[in-house]
Design a protein around this motif. Structure first.
Motif, short mmCIF file in Angstrom:
data_model
loop_
_atom_site.label_atom_id
_atom_site.label_comp_id
_atom_site.label_asym_id
_atom_site.label_seq_id
_atom_site.Cartn_x
_atom_site.Cartn_y
_atom_site.Cartn_z
N ASP A 76 0.84 -1.19 0.00
CA ASP A 76 0.00 0.00 0.00
C ASP A 76 0.88 1.25 0.00
O ASP A 76 1.91 1.27 0.69
N PRO A 77 0.49 2.29 -0.72
CA PRO A 77 1.28 3.53 -0.69
C PRO A 77 1.51 4.05 0.72
O PRO A 77 2.61 4.55 1.03
N ALA A 78 0.51 3.95 1.59
CA ALA A 78 0.68 4.43 2.95
C ALA A 78 1.76 3.66 3.70
O ALA A 78 2.45 4.20 4.58
N THR A 79 1.91 2.38 3.36
CA THR A 79 2.93 1.55 3.99
C THR A 79 4.31 1.84 3.42
O THR A 79 5.31 1.84 4.14
N ILE A 80 4.36 2.11 2.12
CA ILE A 80 5.64 2.31 1.45
C ILE A 80 6.23 3.68 1.72
O ILE A 80 7.42 3.81 2.03
N HIS A 81 5.40 4.71 1.63
CA HIS A 81 5.94 6.07 1.77
C HIS A 81 4.95 7.04 2.41
O HIS A 81 5.04 8.25 2.22
#
Length: 276
Positions: free
Chosen positions: A255-260
């Motif tokens: 997930d984008p929130a997890t990655i950055h």
């Protein structure tokens, strides 16, 4: 009896072939280069610079160096973040993370392992360790020795970052979605395969962090279907100097929130502040 012996021999031969294939092809399952060679750094991140890394075994690897962005949120922290990628994609995939960290005042080094991002060579545990050393050398040449660097490892890169930290103690260690070991991961996803007997690479993350006195933050995505969240929790529990365990409710591995996402970037900033 003769027929039974023939069947047994055929079954044994099939098993030998399958085990041989698993031994020979396992790295193509573990390491998944995607995206090819990235474009020049400045075309992706304003002000970014292309860098060449040189490994102990003579390979030249592509990397990007990003300086802190001029924003209202932060000034130059005079601290670098060395990003050790997961097992897929290339450095262009991590551009949003680099931008977010630079906006918080960090210098950032993105690099691709051997076999990734158009680089020569084939990935392995020993090879990735040499690649990470080359990345640390490049930062040291720019004035960021290990004591002024946060090692950021994502997924498989958490193992690479933890190994580098065991060799060159950094200011801090940030592990996003780490697994306990590659054997544990393999056993989770392939429970009917004798993974521990076949693996050529180990990546023992929990064992590494247990021996490190480095300030450490672990991020856990609690809906991760790739790295079991319980393994990330176990890595946090094994850390000899855990500063923070950050749990992302509903977070998936990619997930984008997890990655950055902002929670991840804010946790890096808190860890760097703690390590000062």
């Amino acid at each position: 009896m003769r027929r039974a012996l023939i069947v047994a021999a055929v079954v044994a031969l099939v098993l030998v072939v399958l085990v041989g294939l698993a031994w020979a092809l396992q790295r193509s399952v573990i390491f998944i280069p995607m995206g090819g060679e990235p474009p020049p750094a400045a075309e992706v991140i304003e002000g970014a610079e292309d860098v060449r890394l040189h490994t102990d075994d003579g390979l030249e690897l592509g990397a990007w160096f990003i300086t802190p962005q001029d924003t209202d949120r932060a000034t130059d922290r005079e601290t670098a973040v060395l990003v050790a990628n997961g097992n897929a994609g290339n450095r262009e995939s991590r551009a949003p993370l680099a931008r977010a960290l630079a906006a918080e005042g960090f210098s950032v080094l993105l690099f691709d392992y051997r076999g990734y991002g158009g680089n020569p060579g084939s990935p392995s545990e020993a090879g990735l360790a040499m690649d990470a050393r080359a990345a640390a050398d490049a930062l040291a040449e720019r004035g960021f020795d290990a004591e002024r660097t946060v090692y950021f490892g994502e997924s498989l890169g958490a193992a690479v970052a933890a190994n580098l930290a065991a060799e060159r103690s950094p200011a801090a260690l940030f592990l996003r979605s780490p697994f306990t070991s590659l054997a544990d991961m393999g056993s989770h996803h392939y429970p009917f395969v004798p993974v521990r007997l076949l693996l050529r690479d180990e990546f023992p993350v929990a064992e590494r962090v247990a021996d490190l006195d480095t300030p450490t933050t672990v991020v856990v995505a609690d809906s991760d279907t790739i790295v079991p969240p319980e393994q990330s929790h176990e890595v946090a529990g094994a850390s000899a100097n855990l500063v923070e365990e950050v749990v992302l409710p509903g977070g998936g591995h990619n997930d984008p929130a997890t990655i950055h996402g902002p929670e991840v970037v804010a946790a890096v900033a808190r860890l760097a502040d703690h390590a000062r």
